[in-house]
Write an enzyme that holds these catalytic residues in place. Structure first.
Site, PDB file in Angstrom:
ATOM      1  N   THR A 102       0.449   4.691   0.546  1.00  0.00           N
ATOM      2  CA  THR A 102       0.318   6.003   1.433  1.00  0.00           C
ATOM      3  C   THR A 102       0.571   5.278   2.874  1.00  0.00           C
ATOM      4  O   THR A 102      -0.108   4.191   3.257  1.00  0.00           O
ATOM      5  CB  THR A 102      -0.874   6.365   1.372  1.00  0.00           C
ATOM      6  OG1 THR A 102      -1.416   6.593   0.284  1.00  0.00           O
ATOM      7  CG2 THR A 102      -1.083   7.441   2.428  1.00  0.00           C
ATOM      8  N   ASP A 110       0.885  -1.136   0.006  1.00  0.00           N
ATOM      9  CA  ASP A 110      -0.060   0.066  -0.066  1.00  0.00           C
ATOM     10  C   ASP A 110       1.138   1.202  -0.055  1.00  0.00           C
ATOM     11  O   ASP A 110       1.822   1.350   0.656  1.00  0.00           O
ATOM     12  CB  ASP A 110      -0.922  -0.117   1.250  1.00  0.00           C
ATOM     13  CG  ASP A 110      -1.721   1.239   1.361  1.00  0.00           C
ATOM     14  OD1 ASP A 110      -2.224   1.769   0.474  1.00  0.00           O
ATOM     15  OD2 ASP A 110      -1.555   1.843   2.366  1.00  0.00           O
TER      16      ASP A 110
END
Length: 505
Positions: free
Chosen positions: A366, A364
């Protein structure tokens, strides 16, 4: 009637942590194991010095009147005091019908103690007090380290708990009252002011704002929330005021469910731990079987009972694996502690062990490959009246007191440039759109693209790039003066981490 508000400073420390009593109980157990270990270890020194087998091995003598009774007394204290957790564990495992490591340890120390005591009081044979006390010491330190690691991992939960505010602004008709978060009930209406933390899960019934949910979801970009949208307790409100109908409180809240998941994972055993317990169970059966068989064989061979008994006890004491009892707790301790230190909360220990078989990793972006907070990437002036640095400086005056991630990013940039932040007067939040104030005689607004659209102000083409950026605009004296672009910065270690994963694949 006028709105009545009680203003309180929020003190997060007053908010009792989730599972506080269980946490304190765990700390007490650690202290208990620690105390038993040190007391037993200190008393083990004279036991070793007084043991005939140790004296013979190291070629020295320490004999005085009643020395065997002193040896018996010290060993008795260590057996009952230091060995108590294992004796208690023996009864617990037998009661459940699942003998394991505690049973194996308890049988070994009990056989060693009973036989050695009998030798002190006249039975012919060798004493195993030194084996008894060292076994207890090793097992105590193993369990102490394991429990310490679990407590260390639970500190990550304390960080989650601290995210919740202690109080909430409860709306009662035409007035507002500050109440404790634990007193909130489903369907209560609460007011969340700009920059405050959301005290409970709920649904927005009035207002709109941007919420920072990065600590809960890993998404660093503030999420726009409007009427009928759900909000999560612990998220940080942006510049808008919100009225929220409480949906979940206490154990039903999102944050508490996350905490409960981690706590349950800490209590569960991994595949390796279950395997160790299974091995211990079989070793218990084998030790008893081989011990009794040893006794029977020596008796059948014509040797006297004391000779056969000594051989039986030797086999049963040796069969208790010190390494197995210490290695498993140490592995669990180290893996749990290192994981917690690196922000990894283990939900399933078995899945964690199977992670060694991973062949592909999906990141992921972020908050994982990126820092999880906003930094200024570009800022420009679109007027000849102000330079780009002046635009940034005036904007920072409005943002210096805000908890909003965008505000923090702007203030950080101005501090990095070592530019003094001017004071702002007549500060006002433009609901869901931005903020405004008087700075150095200018009417300054820091607003979202939505505000420009509402006011029919053209957005400069240069404001947006191909990068994933959030752009805010600076309006001075009702004229667009510039813009500031912010983005989640890439972690400096991301490149090295991905490179290493590729090399290891």
């Amino acid at each position: 009637m006028k709105n009545k508000e009680k203003i309180h400073h929020h003190n997060h420390d007053n908010n009792p942590p989730h599972g506080h009593m269980g946490h304190d109980h765990h700390k007490m157990m650690i202290e208990d194991f620690k105390k038993r270990f040190w007391v037993s270890t200190i008393l083990s020194v004279p036991v070793l010095l007084l043991s005939p087998m140790i004296q013979e091995f190291f070629s020295f003598q320490l004999i005085f009147k009643g020395n065997l009774y002193v040896l018996f007394a010290l060993s008795s204290f260590i057996f009952f005091y230091g060995g108590w957790p294992f004796l208690k564990g023996l009864f617990s495992e037998i009661k459940k019908g699942a003998p394991g490591m505690m049973t194996l340890i308890a049988i070994a120390i009990t056989v060693a103690y009973v036989y050695s005591s009998a030798v002190v009081f006249g039975l012919e044979g060798k004493m195993f007090f030194w084996e008894l006390v060292t076994l207890i010491d090793i097992m105590l330190v193993g369990h102490w380290i394991e429990m310490k690691s679990v407590l260390g991992a639970s500190k990550a939960l304390e960080l989650l708990v601290s995210m919740m505010p202690a109080e909430a602004h409860k709306v009662h008709g035409d007035h507002i009252e500050d109440v404790k978060v634990e007193d909130l009930k489903k369907d209560d209406i609460i007011l969340i002011k700009p920059g405050e933390k959301v005290p409970a899960d709920g649904i927005i019934i009035e207002g709109e704002s941007y919420l920072n949910e990065s600590m809960l979801t890993g998404e660093s970009k503030p999420v726009k929330k409007t009427i009928d949208d759900e909000v999560i307790g612990g998220a940080i409100n942006g510049n808008g005021s919100l009225k929220v109908k409480v949906k979940h409180t206490g154990k039903e809240s999102y944050l508490n469910k996350v905490i409960t998941l981690v706590q349950e994972a800490q209590k569960t055993k991994s595949k390796t731990q279950h395997l160790a317990d299974k091995a211990a169970r079989w070793l218990t059966y084998i030790a008893l079987t081989v011990g009794i068989t040893t006794l029977a064989i020596w008796l059948l061979l014509g040797y006297d009972f004391t000779f056969a008994l000594e051989r039986m006890v030797t086999v049963m004491v040796i069969s208790c694996p010190h390494a197995l009892g210490l290695a498993i707790p140490l592995v669990v301790a180290i893996s749990t502690a290192v994981s917690a230190q690196n922000g990894l909360l283990i939900r399933n220990r078995t899945a964690f062990e199977n992670s060694r078989k991973i062949s592909a990793i999906v990141f992921d972006k972020t908050g994982t490959l990126t820092k999880g907070d906003f930094g200024v990437t570009r800022y420009e002036s679109v007027t000849d009246k102000f330079s780009k640095d002046e635009v940034l400086k005036l904007a920072s005056a409005l943002e210096q007191s805000s908890e909003h991630p965008i505000a923090i990013g702007i203030v950080k940039k101005i501090k990095d440039l070592q530019i003094a932040i001017p004071k702002a007067k007549n500060f006002n939040a433009i609901t869901g759109k931005g903020v405004e104030a008087k700075v150095e005689g200018y009417d300054v607004k820091v607003v979202s693209p939505g505000f420009l659209k509402d006011e029919n102000i053209n957005i400069p083409k240069s404001a947006y790039s191909n990068a994933a950026e959030t752009v805010v605009f600076v309006i001075i004296d009702n004229e667009l003066a510039g813009y500031i672009a912010l983005a989640d910065e890439i972690r400096p270690e991301s490149f090295g981490a991905i490179k290493k994963f590729k090399e290891n694949n």
